[in-house]
Scaffold this active site. Structure first.
Site, PDB file in Angstrom:
ATOM      1  N   CYS A   1       0.797  -1.219   0.000  1.00  0.00           N
ATOM      2  CA  CYS A   1       0.000   0.000   0.000  1.00  0.00           C
ATOM      3  C   CYS A   1       0.834   1.276   0.000  1.00  0.00           C
ATOM      4  O   CYS A   1       0.311   2.358  -0.278  1.00  0.00           O
ATOM      5  CB  CYS A   1      -0.939   0.009   1.199  1.00  0.00           C
ATOM      6  SG  CYS A   1      -1.867  -1.524   1.400  1.00  0.00           S
TER       7      CYS A   1
ATOM      8  N   HIS B   1      -9.081   2.486  -2.555  1.00  0.00           N
ATOM      9  CA  HIS B   1      -7.656   2.258  -2.314  1.00  0.00           C
ATOM     10  C   HIS B   1      -7.049   1.295  -3.336  1.00  0.00           C
ATOM     11  O   HIS B   1      -6.896   0.113  -3.060  1.00  0.00           O
ATOM     12  CB  HIS B   1      -7.478   1.720  -0.888  1.00  0.00           C
ATOM     13  CG  HIS B   1      -6.093   1.294  -0.554  1.00  0.00           C
ATOM     14  ND1 HIS B   1      -4.974   1.990  -0.944  1.00  0.00           N
ATOM     15  CD2 HIS B   1      -5.641   0.219   0.158  1.00  0.00           C
ATOM     16  CE1 HIS B   1      -3.893   1.368  -0.488  1.00  0.00           C
ATOM     17  NE2 HIS B   1      -4.275   0.294   0.169  1.00  0.00           N
TER      18      HIS B   1
ATOM     19  N   CYS C   1       0.044   2.871   6.120  1.00  0.00           N
ATOM     20  CA  CYS C   1       0.341   1.515   6.575  1.00  0.00           C
ATOM     21  C   CYS C   1       0.352   0.588   5.366  1.00  0.00           C
ATOM     22  O   CYS C   1      -0.286   0.863   4.348  1.00  0.00           O
ATOM     23  CB  CYS C   1      -0.698   1.050   7.590  1.00  0.00           C
ATOM     24  SG  CYS C   1      -2.391   1.019   6.949  1.00  0.00           S
TER      25      CYS C   1
END
Length: 425
Positions: free
Chosen positions: A91, A382, A412
């Site tokens: 991510c 996302h 994160c």
């Protein structure tokens, strides 16, 4: 950067983020990356120009996308002499690609570059078991028809069962959502507080779109002009009706489909440069990257999978002589509402800050009004490798809009890591 030449953020562009298997179901990473880079080239008049580097990333990609950065650059309108590289850190990928380009600018290796990323969970690589793969490789290498047929001797239909890419941690076998459920229980994060954060994210993002904030940051693609995950009319009452998504048996599950980010397709990219290159080419410097940092936690042996940003931020603050309160904007990636709330609670915990971060006192509380002022991943979605560039571009424009200041970015990642950065104007 902290120990090199100033690294300027000149701006960024992204396509609307879309829920898995909707508008971009048949596009793939390359198509999304080309549209995004092409829009960035158009916005900054970069046609035919040679940049020092294009660093793009993708988490879920086909083997044919072996160098997505270079292939996308070749179709973007930039000079074919612009090199490209493809990176991946789950991510945090596109924030890492921005850091990579920024470090090259800071050390004087290059004068300008683009950092970004794309991800699709619609066009995923589907592979077959080892037995069938060996048969296919043997048949491909065979010289005669007889040898090709012999490669399939003893074939069983069960060999056709495909393997799909998963989101489980290889070391634990648990999904990110399951890990975050554990964190929510450890830090006593309530369902109500998670739903409140999720609703606020949607409402803030919708308001930003309505006032035109994203007009020059988001370019339409495939007939979509806004993130199709965005729900301006969502409410606490609507979210309260949803059942837990990851812990469905204990009666204590709090993470739902609404307070967790959905699987998303999309791409984003940012243009970076030295101050001298920006001035020579007539571009405004929106802000500078002051510093960045990456840290990891031992989630296999009990630490929260998504708690690494707490460590990375503490270490970066110490290096820069800053406190947690020395920021005007906090952009904390909303992988899950619970992750954001766990992070904030950890920074306020005297015990955690002493025993885990080695501090004499807690980092302290953050003004809630300064956290994700325009919403974040719960509302935008996302795409794993695109979120960092989305946040950098959005944050840079916010700093311009407010007339200056300092921003903290925290992301994160899977694998128990955290990527963080400081932007200043």
């Amino acid at each position: 950067m902290l120990l090199g030449r100033p690294v300027a953020v000149l701006g960024g562009v992204r396509i609307p983020f879309c829920r898995q298997n909707t508008a971009y179901a048949d596009v793939g990473n390359l198509g999304m990356s080309v549209r995004t880079l092409g829009a960035l080239v158009e916005a900054f008049g970069l046609h035919g120009q040679q940049l020092g580097e294009v660093a793009m990333g993708a988490v879920i990609k086909h083997s044919s996308d072996w160098n997505l950065g270079r292939e996308a650059a070749l179709s973007s309108g930039l000079s074919a002499l612009t090199p490209g590289i493809t990176l991946q850190r789950a991510c945090g990928t596109s924030l890492d690609s921005i850091i990579t380009v920024g470090n090259k600018i800071a050390t004087g290796q290059i004068e300008s570059g683009i950092g970004g990323g794309s991800d699709t969970t619609s066009d995923v690589p589907i592979v077959y078991g080892r037995t069938l793969r060996r048969r296919l490789l043997s048949a491909n290498a065979a010289k005669t028809t007889k040898d090709r047929l012999s490669a399939f001797r003893g074939f069983r239909p069960r060999e056709l069962k495909p393997d799909f890419p998963g989101v489980a941690e290889p070391r634990t076998g648990k999904s990110m959502g399951e890990h975050c459920e554990d964190m929510a229980k450890e830090w006593s994060i309530s369902r109500d507080s998670q739903d409140e954060l999720a609703v606020a994210s949607h409402h803030k993002l919708a308001a930003a779109y309505e006032r035109g904030f994203f007009d020059d940051l988001v370019v339409s693609f495939r007939g979509v002009a806004r993130d199709n995950i965005l729900r301006p009319d969502t409410s606490i009452e609507k979210l309260a009706t949803l059942k837990p998504a990851f812990d469905r048996t204990s009666g204590r599950g709090t993470l739902t489909a609404a307070n967790s980010t959905p699987l998303t397709d999309g791409a984003a990219a940012c243009l970076l440069a030295s101050d001298e290159w920006a001035a020579a080419h007539g571009h405004e410097v929106l802000c500078h990257i002051r510093d960045a940092h990456v840290a990891a936690v031992d989630f296999v042996h009990g630490e929260g999978l998504l708690m690494a940003p707490t460590v990375a931020v503490a270490q970066m603050l110490a290096r820069n002589g800053l406190t947690l309160q020395d920021f005007d904007i906090y952009e904390i990636h909303e992988a899950f509402a619970a992750q954001v709330l766990c992070t904030l609670r950890a920074w306020e915990s005297a015990d955690y800050c002493r025993t885990r971060l080695g501090l004499d006192a807690p980092l302290g509380r953050i003004d809630p009004q300064k956290i994700n002022p325009l919403g974040s991943s719960l509302a935008t979605g996302h795409p794993f490798a695109a979120t960092g560039a989305r946040i950098v571009a959005t944050t840079a424009k916010q700093l311009v809009e407010r007339g200056g200041g300092r921003a903290l970015i925290s992301i994160c990642t899977a694998g128990g890591m955290g990527v963080v950065a400081i932007l200043e104007r």
